[in-house]
Design an enzyme around this catalytic site. Structure first.
Site, PDB file in Angstrom:
ATOM      1  N   HIS A  34       0.857  -1.189   0.000  1.00  0.00           N
ATOM      2  CA  HIS A  34       0.000   0.000   0.000  1.00  0.00           C
ATOM      3  C   HIS A  34       0.895   1.242   0.000  1.00  0.00           C
ATOM      4  O   HIS A  34       2.131   1.132  -0.074  1.00  0.00           O
ATOM      5  CB  HIS A  34      -0.963  -0.033   1.184  1.00  0.00           C
ATOM      6  CG  HIS A  34      -0.298  -0.315   2.503  1.00  0.00           C
ATOM      7  ND1 HIS A  34       0.609   0.538   3.085  1.00  0.00           N
ATOM      8  CD2 HIS A  34      -0.385  -1.379   3.347  1.00  0.00           C
ATOM      9  CE1 HIS A  34       1.028   0.036   4.225  1.00  0.00           C
ATOM     10  NE2 HIS A  34       0.455  -1.142   4.414  1.00  0.00           N
ATOM     11  N   ASP A  35       0.267   2.430   0.134  1.00  0.00           N
ATOM     12  CA  ASP A  35       1.046   3.673   0.035  1.00  0.00           C
ATOM     13  C   ASP A  35       2.074   3.831   1.159  1.00  0.00           C
ATOM     14  O   ASP A  35       3.036   4.584   1.013  1.00  0.00           O
ATOM     15  CB  ASP A  35       0.099   4.883   0.020  1.00  0.00           C
ATOM     16  CG  ASP A  35      -0.586   5.023  -1.334  1.00  0.00           C
ATOM     17  OD1 ASP A  35      -0.177   4.320  -2.285  1.00  0.00           O
ATOM     18  OD2 ASP A  35      -1.531   5.826  -1.444  1.00  0.00           O
ATOM     19  N   GLY A  36       1.856   3.145   2.284  1.00  0.00           N
ATOM     20  CA  GLY A  36       2.861   3.173   3.352  1.00  0.00           C
ATOM     21  C   GLY A  36       4.153   2.532   2.875  1.00  0.00           C
ATOM     22  O   GLY A  36       5.253   3.084   3.045  1.00  0.00           O
ATOM     23  N   HIS A  37       4.029   1.386   2.227  1.00  0.00           N
ATOM     24  CA  HIS A  37       5.214   0.716   1.690  1.00  0.00           C
ATOM     25  C   HIS A  37       5.883   1.588   0.606  1.00  0.00           C
ATOM     26  O   HIS A  37       7.108   1.646   0.505  1.00  0.00           O
ATOM     27  CB  HIS A  37       4.840  -0.633   1.072  1.00  0.00           C
ATOM     28  CG  HIS A  37       4.244  -1.619   2.026  1.00  0.00           C
ATOM     29  ND1 HIS A  37       2.939  -2.031   1.967  1.00  0.00           N
ATOM     30  CD2 HIS A  37       4.785  -2.282   3.081  1.00  0.00           C
ATOM     31  CE1 HIS A  37       2.699  -2.910   2.918  1.00  0.00           C
ATOM     32  NE2 HIS A  37       3.792  -3.080   3.612  1.00  0.00           N
ATOM     33  N   GLN A  61       7.496 -15.498  12.195  1.00  0.00           N
ATOM     34  CA  GLN A  61       7.037 -14.419  13.073  1.00  0.00           C
ATOM     35  C   GLN A  61       5.541 -14.486  13.368  1.00  0.00           C
ATOM     36  O   GLN A  61       5.006 -13.606  14.029  1.00  0.00           O
ATOM     37  CB  GLN A  61       7.419 -13.059  12.498  1.00  0.00           C
ATOM     38  CG  GLN A  61       6.634 -12.622  11.268  1.00  0.00           C
ATOM     39  CD  GLN A  61       7.208 -11.344  10.678  1.00  0.00           C
ATOM     40  OE1 GLN A  61       8.295 -11.335  10.096  1.00  0.00           O
ATOM     41  NE2 GLN A  61       6.502 -10.239  10.837  1.00  0.00           N
ATOM     42  N   GLY A 149       8.995   1.162   8.788  1.00  0.00           N
ATOM     43  CA  GLY A 149       7.947   2.110   9.137  1.00  0.00           C
ATOM     44  C   GLY A 149       7.868   2.349  10.639  1.00  0.00           C
ATOM     45  O   GLY A 149       8.038   1.419  11.433  1.00  0.00           O
ATOM     46  N   ASP A 152       5.213   0.372  13.026  1.00  0.00           N
ATOM     47  CA  ASP A 152       5.599  -0.769  13.872  1.00  0.00           C
ATOM     48  C   ASP A 152       6.720  -0.285  14.801  1.00  0.00           C
ATOM     49  O   ASP A 152       7.894  -0.602  14.608  1.00  0.00           O
ATOM     50  CB  ASP A 152       6.023  -1.941  12.990  1.00  0.00           C
ATOM     51  CG  ASP A 152       4.865  -2.436  12.135  1.00  0.00           C
ATOM     52  OD1 ASP A 152       4.053  -3.211  12.630  1.00  0.00           O
ATOM     53  OD2 ASP A 152       4.758  -2.011  10.970  1.00  0.00           O
ATOM     54  N   SER A 188      -1.697  -3.663   5.824  1.00  0.00           N
ATOM     55  CA  SER A 188      -2.246  -4.747   5.002  1.00  0.00           C
ATOM     56  C   SER A 188      -3.454  -5.383   5.691  1.00  0.00           C
ATOM     57  O   SER A 188      -4.413  -5.780   5.028  1.00  0.00           O
ATOM     58  CB  SER A 188      -1.190  -5.816   4.775  1.00  0.00           C
ATOM     59  OG  SER A 188      -0.054  -5.237   4.203  1.00  0.00           O
ATOM     60  N   ARG A 189      -3.393  -5.474   7.010  1.00  0.00           N
ATOM     61  CA  ARG A 189      -4.489  -6.146   7.723  1.00  0.00           C
ATOM     62  C   ARG A 189      -5.780  -5.326   7.722  1.00  0.00           C
ATOM     63  O   ARG A 189      -6.836  -5.857   8.078  1.00  0.00           O
ATOM     64  CB  ARG A 189      -4.061  -6.498   9.149  1.00  0.00           C
ATOM     65  CG  ARG A 189      -3.066  -7.666   9.216  1.00  0.00           C
ATOM     66  CD  ARG A 189      -2.859  -8.111  10.657  1.00  0.00           C
ATOM     67  NE  ARG A 189      -2.008  -9.274  10.788  1.00  0.00           N
ATOM     68  CZ  ARG A 189      -0.678  -9.244  10.895  1.00  0.00           C
ATOM     69  NH1 ARG A 189      -0.043  -8.089  10.837  1.00  0.00           N
ATOM     70  NH2 ARG A 189       0.010 -10.360  11.046  1.00  0.00           N
TER      71      ARG A 189
HETATM   72  N1  LIG Z   1       1.149   3.024   7.133  1.00  0.00           N
HETATM   73  C1  LIG Z   1       2.461   2.810   7.069  1.00  0.00           C
HETATM   74  N2  LIG Z   1       3.313   3.858   7.000  1.00  0.00           N
HETATM   75  C2  LIG Z   1       4.658   3.663   6.944  1.00  0.00           C
HETATM   76  N3  LIG Z   1       5.227   2.437   6.958  1.00  0.00           N
HETATM   77  C3  LIG Z   1       4.428   1.369   7.024  1.00  0.00           C
HETATM   78  C4  LIG Z   1       3.007   1.486   7.094  1.00  0.00           C
HETATM   79  N4  LIG Z   1       2.468   0.248   7.150  1.00  0.00           N
HETATM   80  C5  LIG Z   1       3.505  -0.621   7.140  1.00  0.00           C
HETATM   81  N5  LIG Z   1       4.676   0.039   7.072  1.00  0.00           N
HETATM   82  C6  LIG Z   1       6.010  -0.543   7.096  1.00  0.00           C
HETATM   83  O1  LIG Z   1       6.201  -1.384   5.989  1.00  0.00           O
HETATM   84  C7  LIG Z   1       7.104  -2.416   6.317  1.00  0.00           C
HETATM   85  C8  LIG Z   1       6.494  -3.720   5.940  1.00  0.00           C
HETATM   86  O2  LIG Z   1       5.346  -3.922   6.717  1.00  0.00           O
HETATM   87  P1  LIG Z   1       4.254  -5.026   6.426  1.00  0.00           P
HETATM   88  O3  LIG Z   1       4.542  -5.649   5.101  1.00  0.00           O
HETATM   89  O4  LIG Z   1       4.059  -5.883   7.603  1.00  0.00           O
HETATM   90  O5  LIG Z   1       2.957  -4.145   6.189  1.00  0.00           O
HETATM   91  P2  LIG Z   1       1.798  -3.804   7.142  1.00  0.00           P
HETATM   92  O6  LIG Z   1       0.853  -2.998   6.384  1.00  0.00           O
HETATM   93  O7  LIG Z   1       2.369  -3.292   8.427  1.00  0.00           O
HETATM   94  O8  LIG Z   1       1.127  -5.193   7.370  1.00  0.00           O
HETATM   95  P3  LIG Z   1       0.507  -5.788   8.659  1.00  0.00           P
HETATM   96  O9  LIG Z   1      -0.936  -5.646   8.473  1.00  0.00           O
HETATM   97  O10 LIG Z   1       1.065  -7.155   8.603  1.00  0.00           O
HETATM   98  O11 LIG Z   1       1.020  -5.047   9.865  1.00  0.00           O
HETATM   99  C9  LIG Z   1       7.366  -2.305   7.825  1.00  0.00           C
HETATM  100  O12 LIG Z   1       8.591  -1.621   8.028  1.00  0.00           O
HETATM  101  C10 LIG Z   1       6.195  -1.466   8.281  1.00  0.00           C
HETATM  102  O13 LIG Z   1       6.466  -0.731   9.460  1.00  0.00           O
HETATM  103  C1  LIG Z   2      10.137  -6.385   8.792  1.00  0.00           C
HETATM  104  C2  LIG Z   2       9.286  -7.544   8.261  1.00  0.00           C
HETATM  105  C3  LIG Z   2       9.205  -7.458   6.750  1.00  0.00           C
HETATM  106  C4  LIG Z   2       9.994  -8.851   8.621  1.00  0.00           C
HETATM  107  O1  LIG Z   2       9.281  -9.938   8.139  1.00  0.00           O
HETATM  108  C5  LIG Z   2       7.882  -7.536   8.885  1.00  0.00           C
HETATM  109  O2  LIG Z   2       7.931  -7.707  10.255  1.00  0.00           O
HETATM  110  C6  LIG Z   2       7.076  -6.342   8.499  1.00  0.00           C
HETATM  111  O3  LIG Z   2       6.520  -6.392   7.423  1.00  0.00           O
HETATM  112  O4  LIG Z   2       7.008  -5.354   9.252  1.00  0.00           O
HETATM  113  N1  BAL Z   3       4.092  -5.250  10.227  1.00  0.00           N
HETATM  114  C1  BAL Z   3       4.411  -6.205  11.264  1.00  0.00           C
HETATM  115  C2  BAL Z   3       4.435  -7.596  10.786  1.00  0.00           C
HETATM  116  C3  BAL Z   3       3.468  -8.483  11.464  1.00  0.00           C
HETATM  117  O1  BAL Z   3       2.428  -7.998  11.937  1.00  0.00           O
HETATM  118  O2  BAL Z   3       3.714  -9.680  11.533  1.00  0.00           O
END
Ligand SMILES: Nc1ncnc2c1ncn2[C@@H]1O[C@H](COP(=O)(O)OP(=O)(O)OP(=O)(O)O)[C@@H](O)[C@H]1O
Ligand SMILES: CC(C)(CO)[C@@H](O)C(=O)[O-]
Ligand code: BAL
Length: 287
Positions: A34-37, A61, A149, A152, A188-189
């Site tokens: 998503h846009d965060g990534h 994890q 990000g 987390d 993502s969740r």
């Molecule tokens: N809204 C956001 N803004 C900035 N960084 C983000 C955001 N969401 C996720 N990230 C960062 O993207 C990286 C990958 O995270 P991940 O693929 O787990 O996505 P997520 O959206 O956090 O998914 P989940 O729902 O598993 O928490 C991590 O470093 C996470 O902190």
């Molecule tokens: C850093 C990471 C990619 C490790 O699997 C995960 O914890 C996440 O997406 O934040």
């Molecule tokens: N963004 C953190 C990864 C996890 O929830 O497992």
């Protein structure tokens, strides 16, 4: 953009890039981008010559098999987005490429203290899985920098400590949380939410901001502030799971010497466990 699925091929490209003197950035993800990534990718591009994005749903994890099984896997769409964003390499290995002997006998990296508190207490084994996979990715990709990000928050602290303790020569860049217009942190969740749940989800960040404002204004009765916030989250239709006010630098309880506090929020909404956080600079009276 190259899409690489195997370790030997990744190593071949990394070796070439390092010989060419390229500065490499790693953006570790679990996909469903998503846009965060995308913000992480932009930050990485601004700081390096080559951006490697890893997409790997790391089984180590996940503390709940159902959570792992239903985690969204959207590799094709993810690659299209990354291509548009001008990422250079996507590393998308299968679990057997990363854990050829499975995860039970895998050598692990454990960050003491931080890995078992807060989110680590709610999700046993989670942070051991995170530090282990990130350490493996660092060894495989050999990046000069890696972007994570701030959403987390505890994960970012964990990685910073691991890098300091293990002597990795890698700059860790924390990227501010990207939010939807209504304040909900992108995740993502969030895709697990129904349309009705999505409407009430922003309450989590609203309650967090109110709590943060009270701290900023000098209120320090953390127990009471947390109890009120839990009530507000529950009244909005979520189920408060863990709300904490901690020292932003140590993640321990606030003390008189704390310079910054962090409000950490976790709540259930339907199938999704949502998290968010906000850092507050604490005013200290002179003398
Ligand atoms: N809204 C956001 N803004 C900035 N960084 C983000 C955001 N969401 C996720 N990230 C960062 O993207 C990286 C990958 O995270 P991940 O693929 O787990 O996505 P997520 O959206 O956090 O998914 P989940 O729902 O598993 O928490 C991590 O470093 C996470 O902190
Ligand atoms: C850093 C990471 C990619 C490790 O699997 C995960 O914890 C996440 O997406 O934040
Ligand atoms: N963004 C953190 C990864 C996890 O929830 O497992």
């Amino acid at each position: 953009m190259l899409i690489i699925e195997t370790l030997p091929l990744l190593r071949q490209h990394i070796r070439r890039l390092r010989l060419e003197g390229k500065r490499i950035a790693l953006v570790p993800t679990m996909g469903n981008l998503h846009d965060g990534h995308m913000k992480l990718v932009d930050e990485a591009k601004a700081r390096a010559d080559v951006v490697v994005v890893s997409i790997f749903v790391n089984p180590m994890q996940f503390d709940r098999p159902d959570d792992l099984a239903r985690y969204p896997r959207t590799l094709q769409e993810d690659c299209e987005k990354l291509n548009k964003r001008k990422a250079d390499i996507v590393f998308a290995p299968a679990p057997a490429e990363i854990y050829p002997q499975g995860t039970d006998t895998q050598t692990y990296v454990d960050v003491p203290g931080i890995s078992t508190m807060l989110e680590g207490a709610s999700r046993p084994g989670h942070f051991r899985g995170v530090s282990t996979i990130v350490s493996k990715l660092f060894n495989m990709v050999q990046p000069d920098i890696a972007c994570f990000g701030e959403k987390d928050y505890q994960q970012l602290q964990l990685i910073r400590k691991m890098v300091a303790d293990m002597g990795y020569d890698i700059e860790i860049v924390g990227v501010p949380t990207v939010r939807a217009k209504d304040g909900l942190a992108l995740s993502s969740r969030n895709g697990y939410l129904t349309a009705d749940q999505r409407k009430i989800a922003p309450a989590l960040s609203k309650v967090m901001n109110v709590l943060a404002d009270k701290l900023q204004a000098g209120e320090r009765n953390c127990e009471e502030l947390i109890a009120i916030a839990e009530q507000e989250v529950n009244d909005a239709g979520l189920r408060a799971d863990d709300i904490q006010i901690r020292d932003a630098d140590t993640l321990l309880a606030l003390s008189d010497s704390s310079q910054r506090a962090v409000v950490l929020m976790a709540a259930w909404l339907g199938q999704a466990r949502l998290i968010d956080n906000k850092v507050v600079e604490l005013a200290h009276q002179a003398g």
